[in-house]
Design an enzyme around this catalytic site. Structure first.
Site, PDB file in Angstrom:
ATOM      1  NE  ARG A  13     -45.841 -55.329  35.659  1.00  0.00           N
ATOM      2  CZ  ARG A  13     -46.238 -55.121  34.307  1.00  0.00           C
ATOM      3  NH1 ARG A  13     -46.310 -56.397  33.813  1.00  0.00           N
ATOM      4  NH2 ARG A  13     -46.137 -53.945  33.565  1.00  0.00           N
ATOM      5  CB  ILE A  57     -43.102 -55.174  29.902  1.00  0.00           C
ATOM      6  CG1 ILE A  57     -43.702 -56.152  30.839  1.00  0.00           C
ATOM      7  CG2 ILE A  57     -43.064 -53.799  31.027  1.00  0.00           C
ATOM      8  CD1 ILE A  57     -43.131 -56.428  32.125  1.00  0.00           C
ATOM      9  CB  SER A  58     -48.274 -55.657  28.162  1.00  0.00           C
ATOM     10  OG  SER A  58     -48.032 -55.875  26.640  1.00  0.00           O
ATOM     11  CE  LYS A  59     -52.517 -49.194  30.319  1.00  0.00           C
ATOM     12  NZ  LYS A  59     -53.560 -48.696  30.376  1.00  0.00           N
ATOM     13  CG  PHE A  77     -49.771 -54.793  22.014  1.00  0.00           C
ATOM     14  CD1 PHE A  77     -49.003 -55.545  22.749  1.00  0.00           C
ATOM     15  CD2 PHE A  77     -51.357 -54.675  22.245  1.00  0.00           C
ATOM     16  CE1 PHE A  77     -49.522 -56.262  23.769  1.00  0.00           C
ATOM     17  CE2 PHE A  77     -51.677 -55.313  23.490  1.00  0.00           C
ATOM     18  CZ  PHE A  77     -50.897 -56.161  24.097  1.00  0.00           C
TER      19      PHE A  77
END
Ligand code: SAH
Length: 256
Positions: free
Chosen positions: A73, A99-101, A248
């Site tokens: 990541r 960028i999402s968790k 989001f």
């Protein structure tokens, strides 16, 4: 950690001890490869900790855990954020997007795979709306046979292309366009996953979903909050399940 794996990387269907998905160091791909090796952190150990946390948070699908374990990541975030890459937080990726968790990525992909029995192999074709930095597309490439990922911001589409180039993922197809239209040429999809939330799920996604397939997307609720929604397509109807609240970026129409 074992040596550099061959590409494309193949994962054991049920093993979390998968090969690491890392960029292939080559002169032509200096940027990403240099970042991958020059961060001064043992990313395997940090990812193992991330995996423990994901399990503690209720992620149980071994195929998803293996994919989360495999993708580096830190190669997808700006150098200044590398030390936060494996923390349970969303991170800026430029142009006001995030960028999402890890937890949210793993949860959504688990829901996407939820329709099939664990250990039954990869999902077929998947459409991702909102490529962003390309991280989730890389994770998806390990659980699906083909990944079509569409981004409406040229700057991020280019960034994802640069980030992913070194990984040489033959089954990831990056598209620049308005994901609200879906991508008819790749249809029908076994799964559609959105990284941006709108007021409703566009009809194009429903039309392009295969019978038996699933859409996993954030959607605005009546109160203006956002919730994760799973839509399952049967011969006769779309079955909708509303899950936990999420945060989001907005799904926007058109390109920029
Ligand atoms: N999956 C991404 C997360 C990106 S954030 C990652 O791993 O980095 C959500 C992305 O959705 C943003 O880049 C945003 O530009 C994009 N987006 C929003 N509306 C869109 C649309 N209609 N079509 C394609 N992409 C869209």
């Amino acid at each position: 950690m074992a040596g550099r794996p061959g590409f494309p990387v193949r994962l054991g269907a049920s093993s979390a001890e998968a090969a690491t998905l890392r960029p292939v160091p080559a002169r032509a791909v200096k940027g990403a490869a240099a970042r991958a090796t020059g961060v001064g952190l043992d990313s395997g150990t940090v990812r193992a900790r991330m995996l423990d946390k994901l399990r503690a948070q209720g992620i149980t699908n071994e195929q998803v855990l293996a994919a989360m374990n495999a993708v580096e990541r830190h190669c997808f975030v700006d150098t200044a954020l590398v030390n936060q890459a494996y923390e349970d937080t969303s991170l800026p990726i430029g142009l006001g997007q995030t960028i999402s968790k890890p937890n949210v990525v793993a949860r959504m992909i688990s829901l996407l795979l939820g329709g099939q029995k664990e250990g039954s192999g990869r999902l077929g074709r998947v459409l991702e709306i909102g490529t962003g930095c390309g991280y989730q597309a890389a994770v998806l490439s390990l659980v699906a046979k083909e990944v079509y990922s569409i981004e409406r911001l040229r700057g991020l589409h280019d960034k994802a292309r640069a980030n992913l180039r070194a990984f040489r993922l033959a089954n990831v197809h990056l598209l620049f366009g308005d994901g609200m239209q879906g991508f008819a040429k790749g249809a029908p999809y076994a799964g559609i996953i959105a990284a941006a939330g709108g007021a409703c799920v566009p009809q194009a996604w429903i039309d392009q979903l295969a019978v038996g397939g699933r859409i996993v997307a954030p959607m605005s609720t009546a109160t203006g909050a956002q919730a994760l929604v799973v839509l399952e397509k049967t011969e006769r109807e779309m079955k909708q399940t509303v899950l936990e609240s999420v945060h989001f970026v907005p799904l926007k129409s058109g390109i920029a």
